[in-house]
Every structure is written in structure tokens, then in C-alpha cells.
Design a protein around this motif. Structure first.
Motif, mmCIF file in Angstrom:
data_model
loop_
_atom_site.group_PDB
_atom_site.id
_atom_site.type_symbol
_atom_site.label_atom_id
_atom_site.label_comp_id
_atom_site.label_asym_id
_atom_site.label_seq_id
_atom_site.Cartn_x
_atom_site.Cartn_y
_atom_site.Cartn_z
ATOM 1 N N TYR A 219 -2.539 5.462 4.737
ATOM 2 C CA TYR A 219 -2.325 4.386 3.769
ATOM 3 C C TYR A 219 -3.340 4.576 2.637
ATOM 4 O O TYR A 219 -4.456 5.015 2.890
ATOM 5 C CB TYR A 219 -2.670 3.030 4.369
ATOM 6 C CG TYR A 219 -1.761 2.412 5.402
ATOM 7 C CD1 TYR A 219 -1.791 2.828 6.730
ATOM 8 C CD2 TYR A 219 -0.932 1.334 5.060
ATOM 9 C CE1 TYR A 219 -1.013 2.187 7.700
ATOM 10 C CE2 TYR A 219 -0.147 0.696 6.027
ATOM 11 C CZ TYR A 219 -0.194 1.122 7.343
ATOM 12 O OH TYR A 219 0.560 0.488 8.297
ATOM 13 N N ASP A 220 -2.965 4.186 1.451
ATOM 14 C CA ASP A 220 -4.031 3.984 0.468
ATOM 15 C C ASP A 220 -3.667 2.915 -0.546
ATOM 16 O O ASP A 220 -2.497 2.529 -0.661
ATOM 17 C CB ASP A 220 -4.495 5.292 -0.180
ATOM 18 C CG ASP A 220 -3.771 5.708 -1.449
ATOM 19 O OD1 ASP A 220 -2.760 5.088 -1.803
ATOM 20 O OD2 ASP A 220 -4.240 6.673 -2.087
ATOM 21 N N LYS A 221 -4.698 2.406 -1.208
ATOM 22 C CA LYS A 221 -4.501 1.362 -2.205
ATOM 23 C C LYS A 221 -5.618 1.445 -3.243
ATOM 24 O O LYS A 221 -6.768 1.693 -2.899
ATOM 25 C CB LYS A 221 -4.555 -0.012 -1.535
ATOM 26 C CG LYS A 221 -4.247 -1.151 -2.507
ATOM 27 C CD LYS A 221 -4.167 -2.483 -1.780
ATOM 28 C CE LYS A 221 -3.853 -3.623 -2.720
ATOM 29 N NZ LYS A 221 -2.430 -3.676 -3.119
ATOM 30 N N GLN B 60 6.290 2.577 0.035
ATOM 31 C CA GLN B 60 5.475 1.368 -0.072
ATOM 32 C C GLN B 60 5.510 0.624 1.262
ATOM 33 O O GLN B 60 6.585 0.382 1.810
ATOM 34 C CB GLN B 60 6.006 0.466 -1.191
ATOM 35 C CG GLN B 60 5.879 1.087 -2.562
ATOM 36 C CD GLN B 60 4.427 1.340 -2.911
ATOM 37 O OE1 GLN B 60 3.652 0.406 -3.030
ATOM 38 N NE2 GLN B 60 4.057 2.615 -3.047
ATOM 39 N N THR C 23 -8.680 4.503 1.415
ATOM 40 C CA THR C 23 -7.717 5.309 2.169
ATOM 41 C C THR C 23 -7.927 5.037 3.652
ATOM 42 O O THR C 23 -9.070 4.973 4.116
ATOM 43 C CB THR C 23 -7.954 6.815 1.905
ATOM 44 O OG1 THR C 23 -8.011 7.022 0.496
ATOM 45 C CG2 THR C 23 -6.852 7.656 2.526
ATOM 46 N N VAL D 127 1.018 -4.759 3.835
ATOM 47 C CA VAL D 127 -0.185 -5.049 4.627
ATOM 48 C C VAL D 127 -0.450 -6.541 4.465
ATOM 49 O O VAL D 127 -0.497 -7.020 3.337
ATOM 50 C CB VAL D 127 -1.386 -4.230 4.100
ATOM 51 C CG1 VAL D 127 -2.682 -4.718 4.750
ATOM 52 C CG2 VAL D 127 -1.180 -2.743 4.361
ATOM 53 N N TYR E 221 3.844 -0.919 10.858
ATOM 54 C CA TYR E 221 4.732 -0.121 9.997
ATOM 55 C C TYR E 221 6.070 0.170 10.663
ATOM 56 O O TYR E 221 7.035 0.538 10.012
ATOM 57 C CB TYR E 221 4.057 1.184 9.553
ATOM 58 C CG TYR E 221 3.623 2.135 10.660
ATOM 59 C CD1 TYR E 221 4.542 2.866 11.408
ATOM 60 C CD2 TYR E 221 2.267 2.308 10.954
ATOM 61 C CE1 TYR E 221 4.134 3.739 12.416
ATOM 62 C CE2 TYR E 221 1.851 3.172 11.957
ATOM 63 C CZ TYR E 221 2.791 3.892 12.690
ATOM 64 O OH TYR E 221 2.382 4.740 13.689
ATOM 65 N N TRP F 199 0.858 -1.192 0.000
ATOM 66 C CA TRP F 199 0.000 0.000 0.000
ATOM 67 C C TRP F 199 0.894 1.242 0.000
ATOM 68 O O TRP F 199 2.037 1.189 0.464
ATOM 69 C CB TRP F 199 -0.884 0.030 1.261
ATOM 70 C CG TRP F 199 -1.974 -1.007 1.328
ATOM 71 C CD1 TRP F 199 -1.867 -2.352 1.096
ATOM 72 C CD2 TRP F 199 -3.345 -0.784 1.691
ATOM 73 N NE1 TRP F 199 -3.085 -2.973 1.294
ATOM 74 C CE2 TRP F 199 -4.006 -2.027 1.661
ATOM 75 C CE3 TRP F 199 -4.083 0.361 2.047
ATOM 76 C CZ2 TRP F 199 -5.371 -2.170 1.965
ATOM 77 C CZ3 TRP F 199 -5.439 0.217 2.343
ATOM 78 C CH2 TRP F 199 -6.068 -1.035 2.284
ATOM 79 N N ASN F 200 0.365 2.354 -0.503
ATOM 80 C CA ASN F 200 1.055 3.633 -0.323
ATOM 81 C C ASN F 200 0.974 4.021 1.140
ATOM 82 O O ASN F 200 -0.033 3.755 1.799
ATOM 83 C CB ASN F 200 0.389 4.747 -1.144
ATOM 84 C CG ASN F 200 0.561 4.534 -2.633
ATOM 85 O OD1 ASN F 200 1.639 4.153 -3.100
ATOM 86 N ND2 ASN F 200 -0.507 4.760 -3.378
ATOM 87 N N PHE F 201 2.001 4.712 1.618
ATOM 88 C CA PHE F 201 2.058 5.042 3.041
ATOM 89 C C PHE F 201 2.758 6.373 3.213
ATOM 90 O O PHE F 201 3.750 6.663 2.549
ATOM 91 C CB PHE F 201 2.860 3.942 3.753
ATOM 92 C CG PHE F 201 3.118 4.182 5.221
ATOM 93 C CD1 PHE F 201 2.216 3.730 6.181
ATOM 94 C CD2 PHE F 201 4.275 4.842 5.654
ATOM 95 C CE1 PHE F 201 2.462 3.930 7.539
ATOM 96 C CE2 PHE F 201 4.517 5.048 7.012
ATOM 97 C CZ PHE F 201 3.604 4.590 7.950
ATOM 98 N N GLY G 93 -0.515 0.139 12.815
ATOM 99 C CA GLY G 93 -0.660 -0.083 11.382
ATOM 100 C C GLY G 93 -1.804 -1.036 11.083
ATOM 101 O O GLY G 93 -2.605 -1.367 11.961
#
Ligand code: GCB
Length: 611
Positions: A79-81, A54, A143, A57, A61, A24-26, A184
């Protein structure tokens, strides 16, 4: 939403499960905790708000990236994905749910810019029907904002402290509990589908008759609404562990609801590990919900048939007194922190069986459902603990959160044969003036939700000032004789321990077990004669406890011993911890210390004598 069910997502002929695990983006919320809200980071791709990294998950974190700023971050992270939802899901008329196994400590979740979920206290699943928020056949975005701040009104409690540094003021997190405040998305994230009318929750209790008939009492709740004139049927097939049909029952919904009793001739009982040659026997309840105009929903629930009873002196499983040989544990490992990891879980259960244990306490919070599944299957008895650890300053606000977490825990784990007790707290300041009424409320609350299992807690307060024991069914106590009290003096253990355990029993007339004892040992540190922190000292301290346990067992109210801890684990940075708490009998990498061989000898010989 709290009255709705939280069944584990399982695929079936009517349900699809799609994992959102992976990278996921972080990004940290810097320079301050509110910037993500002020700049509305949930409105666009996180990578468009600023630099992202990155992050895997599931995982904590903190220890993945070699950066103190991330490890020691206080406040929010984001976070998003992005993911696709197939067009076919719309065509089939699916209902789609988003489910998190756990996010620690608090989470807010947006789907395609809409706030859909929030949850607090970590360690437990939360979910929501997000069908209306999804774009079928297109890219979607989820998100998540995660907050790790602990205050006096969170469970567990913590405090923020302002310090001045070379570069200006800074806020740090402090807490008294003895494990690292990992944060996280700790467990799997799933999208799953159900038909429009669906099985929402199942309650199961079990029993058996003297002539070997297993009894499964069930109560099914469905979700979604029936059109007028539409009827509902439910059929339940019981499969044995080779997936062979044992029994089929059909019920039609009426005023009574979807509940009933299933009887199974020559039922195989769920037995703990080593109490039977086939421990952990599980049936499957195959539940099929049919409506006049909708697609049938099918859900398969694993079920073990067993009874739990307790008296003033004993704890019985299938009417046989059980003696708990176990541990306190943690969800904790290198790199992933509290992140669920199947390889680790498999190794841990292999070690639990290698050592001949039959039980553990989920100190100090609920563990992953995937971990609990292993306990059911292997016949490991679980003392299921909620996240209340080191509680001080009892307040109504805290009570509300504490009981909410217990309600969620019981809803999640109520059907598990492995769960034998609810632990309502670890080491609260139960001598404080409000502890009595506080724990009275907690105990009544739990009893109302589940009267079938005893309530316990791990008490550290001294016997004469404790206010918690009176509200429990079974007394658990933590005591560090010859470690925090008179380190080096193992000669105090036997008499003190025998004396204290007997007094707990005498005071409350309830069964007693030891929920924690132990010594740190730094793997590889050898000192003769034994000296604190050496492997020899840990072994010697255990031997003295074993001598006391043997006397206590002959007195007939003592129902178990749980050493602290299964494995070394990470804590906050303090001068009393060398790279973390080292009371494990396995290292953090799950390699045995001398103490592991010592415990193995005892647990196997206890098993042979008792089971
Ligand atoms: C305790 C706590 C546990 C600690 C342990 C220790 O009483 O319940 O969380 O890790 O002592 O090693 O100090």
C-alpha cells in the motif's frame, strides 16, 4: 519501544490528529512475495513500480474487489499514500507520531523511503515518532507492506501447502481456525502531534469506599527529556460526564514519579447495562503536564469507577455478583471484512442492547479501540481475548509471541472499565504434553502485568485431559452438544451440560461460564419438526441450553452464558460451511433470525430477575 505507551490519539489544545484514512494505492506482490523488496517498491511512488488499484483504508482488502486473486492472495501486498504535513507543525516544534490501529497479519512501514515500523500478530496498535523522517510543508509518502502468511510459529498458526494446478505449482494457505484470514490495514491510520515533553502513558485503577467516595489511583509516565533545571508539574482535573469539574489535583514530579490518588465524593459508579439505570458512567481525567520551558501537554482519558472481584463461585462487579448474558463475536461484515466501520459498530451495539445482553468475548483477537469505546460507554462487559486460537505444538518461540501480544493488549486496554477478564486462549490443544508449562508461563505473565482482573480461556479439551484450567481464575468452556456431538439430538443437552459444568467446578473450585454453544441455521430455512440447519433447530437447541443454565444458576458457581455467535461470519472455504459460519442469531447483514427473538426474551427476563 514496547515499554512506551500506546494511548489512543485524541486531539486537545496541545495535540492535533490527522487521519490518513481514505483511498490508498495497492498492489499484490506478484509474481512472488519478494519482488517488492527486490525492486525496492518503498523507494518510490507505488504507482511508478507497476499497475496499482485503489484500496480503501480501513478495510480488509480481500472482499472489496471482485477478484479471486486478491481475495485468496497468499503473501505480501503493498500500500502507499501521499500526504502533506503542514509547515506550521515544524514552527510549533511539534513531535509527530504515526499510528496504526491494526494491520493484519504482519506489517512493515516506510516513511519517505525510511523503514520506521514493523509489527506482527495484527489486531493491536503500533506507533512511532517519525518527526525526523518527515518533510514539513511538503508532500510525504508512507508505504506499507502487509504479509498474511501464517506458519506454525505465528499467532494464530497456519500452514502453507504446495499444490499442483493446470498452470503449474501454487502455494495455498491452510489453517484450522474457523474464520476467514482477512488481511490489510484494518483500522484507522493517524498522524498526531504532541509537545516535546508529553504524556506518554497513564495507568488507572479504581475503587470506592462504603460512604460513596470514588477512588482513582493514577500513574502517569511522560516522554521526552527535560533540560537541566527544568521542572515538571502535572495537574489532573476530573470532569463528570457533563464536563463539569469535580476535582483538581496538582502534583510535582519527584523521585516518586507522577502518581497519586484522587477522591470523588458521591461518585457515580460504572455499572453494566441493565444493572443500573445509568450504565457505563464515565468520568474524564484531564491531565495537564507543564514544564518550565515547553508547551503544556493535555490529554483526556475516559475513566469509569468500578471494582472487580472474584471468588471460588462468583464474579462481582461493584461487589454485586454479575451473571454474563452475552455472545462470542467477530469483527466481520460484507465487503469490508475486518475493517473498522462506525455504522456497523453502532448497529451492533444497538442490537446488543435490543437483545438485553450485558457482555461479550472478543473472540478470537482484540477488537478495534473504537469498538471498545462503545463498550465502556454503554456498560457492556468485555472478556478481552488475545489472538491465540486453536494452538498446537507449543514452543518457546510461540510463547514469546503469545505473551508479547498479551502485553500489547493489556497496555492498550488496561484502563477500560468494560474489560472484566483477560482471555488468554481459545480452544488450544491443552491436552498436549507441553500445554501445562506453556499456560503456566502465560498466566504468570498476565498476572504480573495486571492482577486486578481474572484470567480466563475458552477450553474445548475434555475435562480429564485439559491442562489449562488449573492456571485460570475463571473457567470458560466451549461445547457443541447436539451439533458436532450427536447432531439432531437435543435431548442430550440438559444432562450433559449440567454434568460437565459441575465437573469443571468440582475439579478446579472456580467459577465457570459457557463461552460457546450453538447451532448453524441458514436464515430462512424452516423445517418442522426441527432439523439441523433450520431456524427451528437453532431455537430448540438454545431452549435446551437455557434449561440447563437455569439449573446451573441455582447451583451458585455458574456465572454466565455466551452463545456462539452474535452474527453469521465468513470462514475459509470448506464443505462444512455454507457461505461461512451460520451460527449467528443475526445474519451477517445484522438482520434477526428466529433465534434472535428467542434470545431476546431470555436475556431480558434474566435481566429483570437478576439485575
Ligand atoms: C469453536 C470455535 C469457533 C468456531 C465454532 C464453530 O469451538 O471456537 O471459532 O467458529 O467452534 O462454529 O465451529
Amino acid at each position: 519501544a514496547s515499554s512506551a505507551g500506546i494511548l489512543y490519539p485524541r486531539e486537545s489544545e496541545s495535540r492535533e490528529v490527522k487521519s490518513l484514512d481514505g483511498m490508498w494505492n495497492f498492489r499484490l506482490s506478484l509474481p512472488d512475495s519478494l519482488v517488492g523488496f527486490k525492486e525496492r517498491w518503498y523507494m518510490k511512488d507505488l504507482s511508478k513500480t507497476g499497475p496499482v488499484i485503489q484500496m480503501p483504508v480501513p478495510s480488509s482488502y480481500n472482499d472489496v474487489i471482485v477478484d479471486k486473486k486478491i481475495r485468496d492472495h497468499v503473501g505480501l501486498v503493498w500500500y502507499d499514500k501521499s500526504f502533506f504535513v503542514p509547515e506550521s507543525w515544524r514552527q510549533q516544534g511539534y513531535r509527530v507520531c504515526l499510528r496504526f490501529g491494526s494491520v493484519n497479519y504482519a506489517a512493515q512501514v516506510w516513511v519517505n523511503t525510511h523503514l520506521v515500523l514493523s509489527h506482527e500478530i495484527g489486531h493491536l496498535p503500533f506507533q512511532r515518532d517519525i518527526t525526523a523522517n518527515l518533510k514539513f510543508g511538503r508532500l510525504n509518502r508512507i508505504t506499507v507492506a502487509v504479509d498474511n502468511v501464517l506458519l506454525q510459529t505465528t499467532v494464530p498458526q497456519g500452514s502453507l501447502q504446495n499444490i499442483s494446478t493446470n498452470t503449474g505449482p501454487k502455494t495455498i494457505q491452510t489453517y484450522t481456525f474457523d474464520f476467514f484470514n482477512y488481511a490489510g490495514i484494518h483500522r484507522s491510520v493517524f498522524l498526531y502531534t504532541t509537545p516535546i515533553v508529553y504524556i506518554d502513558d497513564v495507568d488507572v485503577t479504581t475503587n470506592y469506599t462504603e460512604d460513596g467516595v470514588g477512588i482513582i489511583n493514577y500513574n502517569i509516565q511522560y516522554g521526552g527529556s527535560l533540560s537541566s533545571g527544568e521542572t515538571l508539574n502535572c495537574s489532573i482535573t476530573v470532569l463528570n460526564n457533563e464536563n463539569v469539574r469535580e476535582k483538581i489535583t496538582v502534583i510535582t514530579n519527584d523521585e516518586e514519579g507522577l502518581s497519586g490518588v484522587i477522591k470523588i465524593e458521591n461518585a457515580k459508579l460504572w455499572w453494566p447495562y441493565l444493572m443500573h439505570e445509568e450504565p457505563g458512567y464515565m468520568y474524564t481525567l484531564e491531565i495537564r503536564l507543564s514544564t518550565t520551558w515547553n508547551v503544556d501537554d493535555v490529554y483526556r482519558l475516559p475513566v469509569g469507577i468500578r471494582t472487580i472481584k472474584w471468588t471460588n463461585t462468583a464474579f462481582l462487579i461493584n461487589n454485586k455478583p454479575a451473571y454474563l448474558r452475552g455472545f462470542g463475536r467477530h469483527e466481520d461484515s460484507d465487503i469490508r471484512g475486518k475493517g473498522m466501520d462506525y455504522a456497523l459498530v453502532t448497529r451492533d451495539y444497538d442490537l446488543i442492547k435490543w437483545i438485553g445482553a450485558n457482555s461479550y468475548r472478543t473472540s478470537h483477537y482484540p477488537y478495534a479501540e473504537e469498538i471498545m469505546d462503545f463498550a465502556d460507554k454503554h456498560g457492556i462487559m468485555i472478556v478481552d481475548e488475545c489472538p491465540s486460537v486453536d494452538t498446537v505444538n507449543f514452543s518457546d518461540k510461540l510463547l514469546k509471541k503469545h505473551t508479547t501480544s498479551l502485553a500489547e493488549l493489556i497496555k492498550r486496554d488496561k484502563n477500560r472499565p468494560s474489560v472484566i477478564m483477560w482471555s488468554i486462549a481459545n480452544e488450544p490443544r491443552s491436552d498436549q504434553k507441553d500445554a501445562d508449562s506453556y499456560f503456566k508461563s502465560v498466566a504468570i505473565f498476565v498476572k504480573n502485568l495486571d492482577g486486578s482482573r481474572p484470567i480466563t480461556a475458552a477450553i474445548a479439551t475434555q475435562l480429564d485431559t485439559d491442562q489449562l484450567g488449573q492456571h485460570l481464575d475463571i473457567i470458560g468452556f466451549n461445547r457443541y452438544n447436539a451439533w458436532y456431538t450427536l447432531p439432531g439430538h437435543t435431548e442430550i443437552i440438559k444432562s450433559r451440560l449440567e454434568d460437565e459444568a459441575a465437573k469443571w467446578h468440582a475439579k478446579h473450585n472456580k467459577p465457570v461460564f459457557m463461552t460457546e454453544y450453538g447451532a448453524d441455521s441458514y436464515a430462512g430455512l424452516h423445517m418442522g419438526p426441527s432439523f439441523v440447519w433450520s431456524e427451528e433447530y437453532q431455537v430448540e437447541l438454545m431452549s435446551e441450553h437455557f434449561r440447563a443454565f437455569d439449573t446451573l444458576r441455582s447451583k451458585n458457581f455458574f456465572i454466565g452464558e455466551m452463545i456462539w455467535n452474535f452474527a453469521d461470519f465468513k470462514t475459509e472455504q470448506t464443505v462444512t460451511r455454507v457461505g461461512g459460519n451460520k451460527k449467528g442469531i443475526f445474519t451477517r447483514q445484522r438482520e434477526p433470525k428466529s433465534s434472535a427473538y428467542h434470545l431476546r426474551k431470555r436475556y431480558w427476563s434474566l435481566a429483570n430477575r437478576l439485575d
